[in-house]
Design an enzyme around this catalytic site. Structure first.
Site, PDB file in Angstrom:
ATOM      1  CE  LYS A  42     -21.164   6.210 -36.262  1.00 20.47           C
ATOM      2  NZ  LYS A  42     -20.628   5.497 -37.458  1.00 20.47           N
ATOM      3  N   GLY A  43     -18.603   6.804 -29.815  1.00 18.83           N
ATOM      4  CA  GLY A  43     -17.666   6.127 -28.922  1.00 18.83           C
ATOM      5  C   GLY A  43     -18.179   5.812 -27.531  1.00 18.83           C
ATOM      6  CD  GLU A  98     -16.611  12.186 -25.814  1.00 21.23           C
ATOM      7  OE1 GLU A  98     -16.782  10.986 -26.099  1.00 21.23           O
ATOM      8  OE2 GLU A  98     -16.081  12.972 -26.601  1.00 21.23           O
ATOM      9  CG  ASP A  99     -15.052   7.876 -26.619  1.00 18.67           C
ATOM     10  OD1 ASP A  99     -14.944   9.112 -26.439  1.00 18.67           O
ATOM     11  OD2 ASP A  99     -14.867   7.355 -27.740  1.00 18.67           O
ATOM     12  CG  ASP A 102      -6.506  12.579 -27.473  1.00 25.54           C
ATOM     13  OD1 ASP A 102      -5.479  12.555 -26.797  1.00 25.54           O
ATOM     14  OD2 ASP A 102      -6.490  12.411 -28.707  1.00 25.54           O
ATOM     15  CE  LYS A 131      -5.212   8.454 -25.933  1.00 24.17           C
ATOM     16  NZ  LYS A 131      -5.191   8.396 -27.418  1.00 24.17           N
ATOM     17  CG  PHE A 152      -5.447   4.988 -31.631  1.00 30.52           C
ATOM     18  CD1 PHE A 152      -5.988   6.269 -31.660  1.00 30.52           C
ATOM     19  CD2 PHE A 152      -6.179   3.946 -32.177  1.00 30.52           C
ATOM     20  CE1 PHE A 152      -7.233   6.502 -32.218  1.00 30.52           C
ATOM     21  CE2 PHE A 152      -7.421   4.175 -32.746  1.00 30.52           C
ATOM     22  CZ  PHE A 152      -7.942   5.453 -32.767  1.00 30.52           C
ATOM     23  CG  ASP A 159     -13.813   4.224 -34.245  1.00 31.56           C
ATOM     24  OD1 ASP A 159     -13.751   5.150 -33.415  1.00 31.56           O
ATOM     25  OD2 ASP A 159     -13.745   4.411 -35.470  1.00 31.56           O
ATOM     26  NE  ARG A 165     -17.818   2.971 -33.574  1.00 29.51           N
ATOM     27  CZ  ARG A 165     -17.257   4.168 -33.376  1.00 29.51           C
ATOM     28  NH1 ARG A 165     -16.893   4.534 -32.184  1.00 29.51           N
ATOM     29  NH2 ARG A 165     -17.060   4.990 -34.393  1.00 29.51           N
TER      30      ARG A 165
END
Ligand code: IMP
Length: 179
Positions: A42-43, A98-99, A102, A131, A152, A159, A165
């Site tokens: 969902k990100g 993508e958001d 990581d 990241k 974070f 989220d 979000r």
């Protein structure tokens, strides 16, 4: 759950201006060729919808859903394909959106999935955030908006436990849940 406790990392203006720069680069790269933009739910929903509004080639959007978090602030280390049904992408230009990258496990999973299932014309991976410090794979995004530290982050699609979000900015806190 007081959002005033969040510190702002990137404002709405910074995000939108960087998206414009990224889309200019992509418009120059694709030169009007058709693109399949794959939004990783969902990100990436906010980023993907803002990004594609600035892309000027014929474009189709697809949505897939993965998960690697169990509601907290650390990855489970295992990527689950909740829904990864896609059309035939053989011979197509594919842009995965993508958001955040990581560990890179999600990006690797997706790129391996593409390689195993399709002979695309091109596959590019775009992430709003990178990241880099947390990477455990060799995957690097072809495009990214901002490099970020090991904090974070929430907002603009990202989220914590399903919340935040809807924020127009990206923020962080040293402690989740917010009190
Ligand atoms: P990776 O597989 O470890 O690269 O993580 C990718 C996914 O983890 C992202 O698509 C996000 O859903 C989630 N994630 C990683 N870092 C953060 C963060 O700082 N805030 C919110 N979600 C994150």
């Amino acid at each position: 759950m007081d959002i005033k406790k969040l510190k702002v990392l990137f404002t709405e203006e910074q995000i939108q201006s960087r998206i414009k720069e990224l889309s200019d680069e992509m418009n120059a790269f694709y030169k009007g060729e058709e693109v399949y933009a794959i939004c990783v739910l969902k990100g990436a929903v906010m980023f993907a919808t803002d990004l594609v509004k600035n892309l000027n080639m014929p474009l189709k959007m697809e949505f897939i859903r993965l998960s690697s978090y169990n509601g907290g602030t650390t990855t489970s280390g295992k990527v689950n394909a909740v829904d990864i049904s896609l059309p035939d992408l053989n011979g197509k230009n594919v842009l995965i959106i993508e958001d955040i990258v990581d560990t890179g496990l999600t990006a690797k999973f997706l790129l391996d999935f593409m390689n195993c299932n399709f002979h695309t014309k091109s596959t590019k991976f775009c992430s709003l955030l990178d990241k880099k410090i947390k990477r455990v794979t060799e995957v690097e995004p072809d495009y990214y908006g901002f490099e970020v530290d090991d904090k974070f982050l929430v907002g603009y699609g990202l989220d914590y436990d399903g919340y935040y979000r809807n924020l127009k900015y990206i923020g962080y806190s040293d402690k989740f849940p917010l009190e």
